[in-house]
Design a protein around this motif. Sequence first.
Motif, PDB file in Angstrom:
ATOM      1  N   ALA A   1      23.149  79.477 113.053  1.00  0.00           N
ATOM      2  CA  ALA A   1      23.653  80.475 111.907  1.00  0.00           C
ATOM      3  C   ALA A   1      24.599  81.300 112.802  1.00  0.00           C
ATOM      4  O   ALA A   1      25.759  81.767 112.471  1.00  0.00           O
ATOM      5  N   VAL A   2      24.208  81.826 113.891  1.00  0.00           N
ATOM      6  CA  VAL A   2      25.333  82.800 114.574  1.00  0.00           C
ATOM      7  C   VAL A   2      26.554  81.943 114.895  1.00  0.00           C
ATOM      8  O   VAL A   2      27.661  82.543 114.819  1.00  0.00           O
ATOM      9  N   ARG A   3      26.409  80.868 115.533  1.00  0.00           N
ATOM     10  CA  ARG A   3      27.553  80.059 115.949  1.00  0.00           C
ATOM     11  C   ARG A   3      28.488  79.630 114.687  1.00  0.00           C
ATOM     12  O   ARG A   3      29.476  79.844 114.838  1.00  0.00           O
ATOM     13  N   TRP A   4      27.818  79.456 113.320  1.00  0.00           N
ATOM     14  CA  TRP A   4      28.532  79.216 112.245  1.00  0.00           C
ATOM     15  C   TRP A   4      29.247  80.446 112.075  1.00  0.00           C
ATOM     16  O   TRP A   4      30.474  80.411 111.666  1.00  0.00           O
ATOM     17  N   ALA A   5      28.866  81.725 112.229  1.00  0.00           N
ATOM     18  CA  ALA A   5      29.248  82.804 111.754  1.00  0.00           C
ATOM     19  C   ALA A   5      30.535  83.298 112.583  1.00  0.00           C
ATOM     20  O   ALA A   5      31.852  83.487 112.201  1.00  0.00           O
ATOM     21  N   ARG A   6      30.566  82.857 113.907  1.00  0.00           N
ATOM     22  CA  ARG A   6      31.749  82.849 114.865  1.00  0.00           C
ATOM     23  C   ARG A   6      32.786  81.860 114.482  1.00  0.00           C
ATOM     24  O   ARG A   6      33.978  82.026 114.642  1.00  0.00           O
ATOM     25  N   SER A   7      32.382  80.638 114.087  1.00  0.00           N
ATOM     26  CA  SER A   7      33.267  79.640 113.853  1.00  0.00           C
ATOM     27  C   SER A   7      34.057  80.077 112.608  1.00  0.00           C
ATOM     28  O   SER A   7      35.225  79.637 112.345  1.00  0.00           O
ATOM     29  N   LEU A   8      33.701  81.037 111.625  1.00  0.00           N
ATOM     30  CA  LEU A   8      34.333  81.498 110.703  1.00  0.00           C
ATOM     31  C   LEU A   8      35.351  82.360 110.946  1.00  0.00           C
ATOM     32  O   LEU A   8      36.077  82.925 110.012  1.00  0.00           O
ATOM     33  N   GLY A   9      35.385  82.894 112.178  1.00  0.00           N
ATOM     34  CA  GLY A   9      36.254  84.069 112.474  1.00  0.00           C
ATOM     35  C   GLY A   9      35.775  85.250 113.068  1.00  0.00           C
ATOM     36  O   GLY A   9      36.715  86.205 113.316  1.00  0.00           O
ATOM     37  N   TYR A  10      34.589  85.495 112.559  1.00  0.00           N
ATOM     38  CA  TYR A  10      34.064  86.584 113.039  1.00  0.00           C
ATOM     39  C   TYR A  10      33.823  87.014 114.733  1.00  0.00           C
ATOM     40  O   TYR A  10      33.307  86.139 115.473  1.00  0.00           O
ATOM     41  N   ARG A  11      34.364  87.939 115.304  1.00  0.00           N
ATOM     42  CA  ARG A  11      34.327  88.449 116.494  1.00  0.00           C
ATOM     43  C   ARG A  11      33.165  89.116 116.825  1.00  0.00           C
ATOM     44  O   ARG A  11      32.584  89.055 117.939  1.00  0.00           O
ATOM     45  N   ARG A  12      32.558  89.863 116.026  1.00  0.00           N
ATOM     46  CA  ARG A  12      31.124  90.433 116.032  1.00  0.00           C
ATOM     47  C   ARG A  12      30.113  89.930 115.029  1.00  0.00           C
ATOM     48  O   ARG A  12      30.290  89.920 113.733  1.00  0.00           O
ATOM     49  N   VAL A  13      28.983  89.693 115.700  1.00  0.00           N
ATOM     50  CA  VAL A  13      27.809  88.970 114.617  1.00  0.00           C
ATOM     51  C   VAL A  13      26.650  89.927 115.066  1.00  0.00           C
ATOM     52  O   VAL A  13      26.205  89.946 116.157  1.00  0.00           O
ATOM     53  N   ALA A  14      25.939  90.568 114.069  1.00  0.00           N
ATOM     54  CA  ALA A  14      24.850  91.195 114.124  1.00  0.00           C
ATOM     55  C   ALA A  14      23.682  90.181 113.521  1.00  0.00           C
ATOM     56  O   ALA A  14      23.834  89.689 112.402  1.00  0.00           O
ATOM     57  N   THR A  15      22.483  90.395 113.938  1.00  0.00           N
ATOM     58  CA  THR A  15      21.352  89.554 113.320  1.00  0.00           C
ATOM     59  C   THR A  15      20.406  90.525 112.857  1.00  0.00           C
ATOM     60  O   THR A  15      19.946  91.615 113.523  1.00  0.00           O
ATOM     61  N   VAL A  16      19.818  90.502 111.559  1.00  0.00           N
ATOM     62  CA  VAL A  16      18.867  91.098 110.879  1.00  0.00           C
ATOM     63  C   VAL A  16      17.782  90.398 110.456  1.00  0.00           C
ATOM     64  O   VAL A  16      17.939  89.519 109.455  1.00  0.00           O
ATOM     65  N   GLY A  17      16.428  90.766 110.795  1.00  0.00           N
ATOM     66  CA  GLY A  17      15.479  89.676 110.526  1.00  0.00           C
ATOM     67  C   GLY A  17      14.432  90.465 110.054  1.00  0.00           C
ATOM     68  O   GLY A  17      14.035  91.503 110.392  1.00  0.00           O
ATOM     69  N   PHE A  18      13.709  89.823 109.063  1.00  0.00           N
ATOM     70  CA  PHE A  18      12.722  90.435 108.484  1.00  0.00           C
ATOM     71  C   PHE A  18      11.194  89.445 108.753  1.00  0.00           C
ATOM     72  O   PHE A  18      11.303  88.349 108.555  1.00  0.00           O
ATOM     73  N   SER A  19      10.085  90.299 109.210  1.00  0.00           N
ATOM     74  CA  SER A  19       8.784  89.796 109.430  1.00  0.00           C
ATOM     75  C   SER A  19       9.000  88.652 110.145  1.00  0.00           C
ATOM     76  O   SER A  19       9.432  88.689 111.632  1.00  0.00           O
TER      77      SER A  19
END
Length: 282
Positions: A107-125
């Motif tokens: 999912a993080v790699r996909w976000a970067r492939s969309l053009g996002y230079r910064r990616v934060a992860t937010v996880g629940f439980s």
Amino acid sequence: MTDDGVRIEAEHQPYAGSASAGRPDAAAGGLSGDAAHGAADPAGDPGDLAIVVAHGFTGALERPAVRRAAREFTRYAGVVTFSFRGHGRSGGRSTVGDREVYDLDAAVRWARSLGYRRVATVGFSMGGSVVLRQAGRAAGLPGADAGTRPDAVVAVSSPARWYYRGTAPMRRLHWMVTRPVGRAVSRYGLKTRIHSEDWNPVPPSPVEAAPLIAPTPLLIVHGDRDAYFPLDHPLSIARAAGDGAELWIERGFGHAENAADPALLRRVGTWVTEHAEAAKRA
């Protein structure tokens, strides 16, 4: 597709300030990263920031609580939601926090492939334990894929350690995961397919991963009414993470995305925006 060959459904929602806001880009076929799924607008800030949302056990990207969190987070960034293996329309079976790090990597790699230079992860439980382990793994392993390393991490309602059975909800969860009849209840009642094999080897726990995350900004959020994990869990993670971590103990907050109200989600979004920008400058 994950590194271990599991197809993961995912969805992209642009930052709400962009012209395409409100029109999600689906990738149910498995995180291909194809440009047809939409691209970020890197011009300006926060158009170059994405938040990847990692849901809790038995959740999925189409669940109302995950949709609500994504909708709030689009006020601050583009948002990628996905369903962990064994959940929703994703393939495979849940390993309840072990191999799910590969799902988050994808999912993080996909976000970067969309053009996002910064990616934060937010996880629940369960997703909170995964974002901690994934960030520690991406930062702490020689030769780790730099494209999977997040720029900021938020763990909400995460356990600190494995095999915790100190509360009634966690005893019920262990029954569901470890017993054939429990896994059948999960599959047909909760639409969650659980792997039948024990962990081998046992993966590092969230509290073991926490010291490896720095200097990536880390926020730990936990409610004083969490029925699953008492406050020694977030306190242990915060101690292990050291001075680089921030801890919020929220009065009246229960457990994970189902209990997170818009006000809390907006505070998390603000924190991500501020700290992911600081990480980029650093």
